[in-house]
Design a protein around this motif. Structure first.
Motif, short mmCIF file in Angstrom:
data_model
loop_
_atom_site.label_atom_id
_atom_site.label_comp_id
_atom_site.label_asym_id
_atom_site.label_seq_id
_atom_site.Cartn_x
_atom_site.Cartn_y
_atom_site.Cartn_z
N LEU A 394 4.36 -2.96 -5.33
CA LEU A 394 3.25 -3.81 -5.72
C LEU A 394 2.16 -3.85 -4.65
O LEU A 394 0.97 -3.76 -4.95
CB LEU A 394 3.76 -5.23 -6.01
N ILE A 395 2.57 -3.97 -3.39
CA ILE A 395 1.59 -4.02 -2.30
C ILE A 395 0.82 -2.70 -2.23
O ILE A 395 -0.43 -2.69 -2.16
CB ILE A 395 2.30 -4.32 -0.96
N LEU A 396 1.54 -1.60 -2.24
CA LEU A 396 0.88 -0.29 -2.15
C LEU A 396 0.00 -0.03 -3.36
O LEU A 396 -1.11 0.52 -3.22
CB LEU A 396 1.94 0.81 -2.02
N ALA A 397 0.46 -0.40 -4.56
CA ALA A 397 -0.32 -0.15 -5.78
C ALA A 397 -1.62 -0.94 -5.78
O ALA A 397 -2.68 -0.41 -6.12
CB ALA A 397 0.51 -0.49 -7.01
N VAL A 398 -1.56 -2.20 -5.39
CA VAL A 398 -2.76 -3.03 -5.37
C VAL A 398 -3.76 -2.53 -4.32
O VAL A 398 -4.98 -2.58 -4.52
CB VAL A 398 -2.38 -4.50 -5.11
N VAL A 399 -3.25 -2.02 -3.20
CA VAL A 399 -4.12 -1.52 -2.13
C VAL A 399 -4.71 -0.15 -2.48
O VAL A 399 -5.90 0.11 -2.24
CB VAL A 399 -3.35 -1.46 -0.80
N LEU A 400 -3.89 0.74 -3.05
CA LEU A 400 -4.31 2.13 -3.24
C LEU A 400 -4.99 2.42 -4.56
O LEU A 400 -5.81 3.34 -4.65
CB LEU A 400 -3.09 3.06 -3.09
N THR A 401 -4.67 1.67 -5.63
CA THR A 401 -5.22 2.01 -6.95
C THR A 401 -6.73 1.83 -7.05
O THR A 401 -7.41 2.72 -7.60
CB THR A 401 -4.51 1.20 -8.04
N PRO A 402 -7.32 0.71 -6.58
CA PRO A 402 -8.78 0.58 -6.73
C PRO A 402 -9.58 1.71 -6.10
O PRO A 402 -10.48 2.26 -6.74
CB PRO A 402 -9.07 -0.78 -6.06
N PRO A 403 -9.27 2.17 -4.86
CA PRO A 403 -10.07 3.26 -4.30
C PRO A 403 -9.67 4.66 -4.78
O PRO A 403 -10.50 5.56 -4.83
CB PRO A 403 -9.84 3.14 -2.79
N MET A 404 -8.40 4.87 -5.15
CA MET A 404 -7.91 6.20 -5.47
C MET A 404 -7.62 6.41 -6.95
O MET A 404 -7.37 7.54 -7.38
CB MET A 404 -6.63 6.50 -4.66
N GLY A 405 -7.65 5.34 -7.73
CA GLY A 405 -7.35 5.46 -9.16
C GLY A 405 -5.86 5.68 -9.41
O GLY A 405 -5.02 5.29 -8.59
N PRO A 406 -5.51 6.34 -10.51
CA PRO A 406 -4.10 6.57 -10.84
C PRO A 406 -3.31 7.28 -9.74
O PRO A 406 -2.11 7.05 -9.61
CB PRO A 406 -4.19 7.44 -12.10
N LEU A 407 -3.96 8.14 -8.95
CA LEU A 407 -3.23 8.83 -7.88
C LEU A 407 -2.69 7.82 -6.87
O LEU A 407 -1.59 8.00 -6.33
CB LEU A 407 -4.15 9.83 -7.18
N GLY A 408 -3.44 6.75 -6.60
CA GLY A 408 -2.96 5.72 -5.69
C GLY A 408 -1.70 5.05 -6.22
O GLY A 408 -0.76 4.77 -5.46
N THR A 409 -1.66 4.81 -7.53
CA THR A 409 -0.46 4.22 -8.13
C THR A 409 0.71 5.18 -8.04
O THR A 409 1.85 4.78 -7.79
CB THR A 409 -0.73 3.87 -9.61
N ALA A 410 0.45 6.48 -8.25
CA ALA A 410 1.52 7.48 -8.14
C ALA A 410 2.09 7.52 -6.72
O ALA A 410 3.31 7.60 -6.53
CB ALA A 410 0.98 8.85 -8.53
N ILE A 411 1.22 7.47 -5.73
CA ILE A 411 1.68 7.46 -4.34
C ILE A 411 2.52 6.22 -4.06
O ILE A 411 3.54 6.28 -3.36
CB ILE A 411 0.48 7.55 -3.37
N ALA A 412 2.12 5.08 -4.61
CA ALA A 412 2.88 3.85 -4.43
C ALA A 412 4.28 3.97 -5.03
O ALA A 412 5.27 3.52 -4.43
CB ALA A 412 2.13 2.67 -5.06
N ILE A 413 4.38 4.57 -6.19
CA ILE A 413 5.68 4.76 -6.83
C ILE A 413 6.58 5.64 -5.99
O ILE A 413 7.74 5.31 -5.70
CB ILE A 413 5.51 5.37 -8.24
N VAL A 414 6.06 6.80 -5.60
CA VAL A 414 6.86 7.77 -4.86
C VAL A 414 7.27 7.21 -3.50
O VAL A 414 8.43 7.35 -3.07
CB VAL A 414 6.08 9.08 -4.69
N ALA A 415 6.35 6.56 -2.80
CA ALA A 415 6.65 6.02 -1.47
C ALA A 415 7.74 4.95 -1.55
O ALA A 415 8.68 4.95 -0.74
CB ALA A 415 5.39 5.44 -0.84
N SER A 416 7.65 4.04 -2.51
CA SER A 416 8.67 2.99 -2.63
C SER A 416 10.02 3.58 -3.03
O SER A 416 11.07 3.11 -2.57
CB SER A 416 8.22 1.94 -3.66
N ASP A 417 10.01 4.61 -3.86
CA ASP A 417 11.25 5.28 -4.25
C ASP A 417 11.93 5.95 -3.04
O ASP A 417 13.12 5.75 -2.80
CB ASP A 417 10.97 6.35 -5.30
N VAL A 418 11.16 6.74 -2.32
CA VAL A 418 11.73 7.53 -1.23
C VAL A 418 12.18 6.64 -0.07
O VAL A 418 13.28 6.79 0.47
CB VAL A 418 10.71 8.58 -0.74
N LEU A 419 11.34 5.68 0.30
CA LEU A 419 11.63 4.87 1.47
C LEU A 419 12.74 3.85 1.23
O LEU A 419 13.54 3.59 2.13
CB LEU A 419 10.36 4.14 1.94
#
Length: 507
Positions: A394-419
């Motif tokens: 949630l933190i990563l998605a809210v921070v990354l989605t507005p400037p990066m669009g859907p790619l920011g949400t994708a990065i948030a998903i992958v990062a939370s999964d892996v870490l």
């Protein structure tokens, strides 16, 4: 349990899950071109948001399904197993009905003050609010069937539970086709989807479960529920609620977040469709591990550590190999399929697709670890890790989605999964289960790298010289790739080779 009986149950569970996965592909892939024929991309984006919301509302189960599943397992070794199971089933069924009723009242009341179309950016889509409410209410009405499904799994009828769900999905898809062709209405399609699923689940709870387990109606059940006992069920289910809720949220919440945070409706549709392939890959891995997790839960319950280690090591290799093969085929050919799938009306985003697919492949082994944690009653571990994962996403998605669009949400998903899911939960389960967890993880990483890069490279080579265009070219590419992969994998048909490879897996 005999080895042959165990094998039959695994094969039966995988067969049912394979059909369920196929129906999931039909729902989320095959129906899309039909919908796009009758709808605009904006209406399709609205349907994807409604469908995601219906799946997301499954968190209302509050972990009770896994709580009851573990209780049903524990009753198997007690005196008067059937009687205790019947009494507990009756008590929990009442709780499910009350829970669903209260939540429906809350949803209907909340919709009067907060319009879903305003929150998700679909004000211009006709009947969006009505369709959204129908989906949510219908899904809540299906909740009590989770209790019957848990009993089926605990009593060795896992395959039957899935086959019944498949019947509901098939009927629902046929009803959606009729609705969209005859009316073109978003509301009609939603009603068709919900009503047929609900009818099948009513059959499961009211007829099939009572016929399959006669003790549910033969044992005289007198249950008096105290508030303390009810609160205790929710308290003990809370770790499973956090774990299961996070899994459901990571699959469906991103669609709603992008709908709310991204203005471009075409980008929302692009995100929803790209998430489909990653979601199906994750669902494939999950479905493959569910029968394994049930057997692992049994081994854990009876204390058979040797069999637990052996099955877990082979199971993690199986799900890793499965994910790697699928990804290696999707990466080279998905662009061609996407263009055919959407009739060229929605642009393809290669970076978004690669990010989601590779990320899903990396965490594939952790899906089996999650299944074992659920089936072995490791509530504290689930609550700690999955709660942290949801917060990180949630933190990563809210921070990354507005400037990066859907790619920011994708990065948030992958990062939370892996870490978190892999880096914390899977590592802990591996340490508690296997004797050589570090070697096992290294083996899985090497296997994934070789298979993924090999299949991806093969696909690139085939695409470089494949003749023709359109559907003919795509069919030729995929067929040739499958033939080559089948030939390369043909030595695995030898049971002797499979046994040798299985013995070489670090555990």
């Amino acid at each position: 349990m005999s080895v042959s009986g165990r094998a039959r149950r695994l094969v039966g569970g995988w067969s049912a899950n394979l059909v369920q996965l196929g129906l999931g592909v039909t729902q989320q892939v095959a129906l899309i071109p039909v919908f796009l024929h009758f709808w605009t991309s904006d209406v399709l984006a609205a349907w994807l948001a409604i469908y995601a919301a219906g799946n997301l509302i499954l968190v209302a189960d509050a972990g009770l399904q896994f709580r009851t599943l573990n209780r049903f397992f524990s009753f198997r070794s007690t005196v008067d197993s059937n009687g205790r199971t019947a009494r507990y089933y009756a008590a929990m069924l009442r709780i499910y009905f009350v829970l669903a009723g209260l939540l429906i009242v809350v949803v209907l009341a909340g919709a009067q003050f907060l319009r879903p179309s305003d929150l998700l950016g679909f004000k211009a889509t006709p009947d969006f609010d009505e369709a959204f409410i129908v989906m949510i209410v219908g899904t809540l009405l299906v909740l009590p069937s989770n209790l019957a499904s848990g009993l089926y799994r605990a009593r060795g009828f896992y395959g039957r539970a899935v086959w019944l769900q498949c019947a509901g999905m098939l009927i629902a898809q046929l009803a959606q086709l009729v609705a969209v062709i005859t009316t073109g209405s978003l509301l009609a399609v939603t009603i068709a989807f919900v009503a047929t699923q609900l009818l099948v689940q009513i059959y499961v709870v009211a007829i099939d479960a009572r016929r399959l387990f006669p003790f549910l109606r033969e044992v005289r059940v007198r249950v008096r529920l105290s508030w303390r006992w009810i609160a205790g069920q929710f308290r003990r289910a809370s770790p499973f609620a956090i774990a299961g809720g996070t899994e459901i949220a990571l699959l469906n919440l991103p669609v709603l977040l992008v709908s709310a945070l991204v203005v471009d409706r075409v980008a929302v549709a692009q995100w929803g469709l790209t998430r489909v392939v990653a979601g199906l890959l994750r669902a494939l891995c999950t479905q493959a591990t569910l029968p394994l997790a049930a057997e692992l839960g049994h081994d854990h319950a009876v204390g058979d550590k040797e069999r637990l280690q052996h099955l877990y090591a082979r199971g993690s290799v199986f799900v890793t190999l499965l994910a790697s093969v699928v990804i290696s085929g999707l990466l080279p050919f998905w662009p061609d399929f996407f263009a055919l799938w959407t009739h060229g009306s929605i642009p393809y985003d290669p970076v978004l697709t690669i990010t989601l697919l590779i990320g899903t492949g990396v965490i594939a082994p952790s899906i089996l670890a999650l299944g074992l944690a659920n089936y072995s009653n490791r509530g504290e571990l689930l609550a700690r890790t999955k709660g942290l994962q949801l917060a990180a996403f949630l933190i990563l998605a809210v921070v990354l989605t507005p400037p990066m669009g859907p790619l920011g949400t994708a990065i948030a998903i992958v990062a939370s999964d892996v870490l978190v899911q892999f880096g914390l939960l899977a590592v802990v389960v591996l340490k508690q289960t296997l004797q050589r967890p570090v070697r096992h993880v290294a083996f899985l990483a090497l296997l994934m790298m070789v298979v993924t890069l090999g299949g991806w490279g093969l696909g690139i080579v085939i695409r470089s010289f494949a003749p023709g265009a359109g559907l003919t070219r795509f069919a030729f590419e995929c067929t040739l790739w499958l033939i080559v992969v089948a030939l390369l994998a043909s030595p695995l048909a030898s049971r002797t080779l499979r046994d040798r490879l299985s013995a070489a897996i670090p555990r």
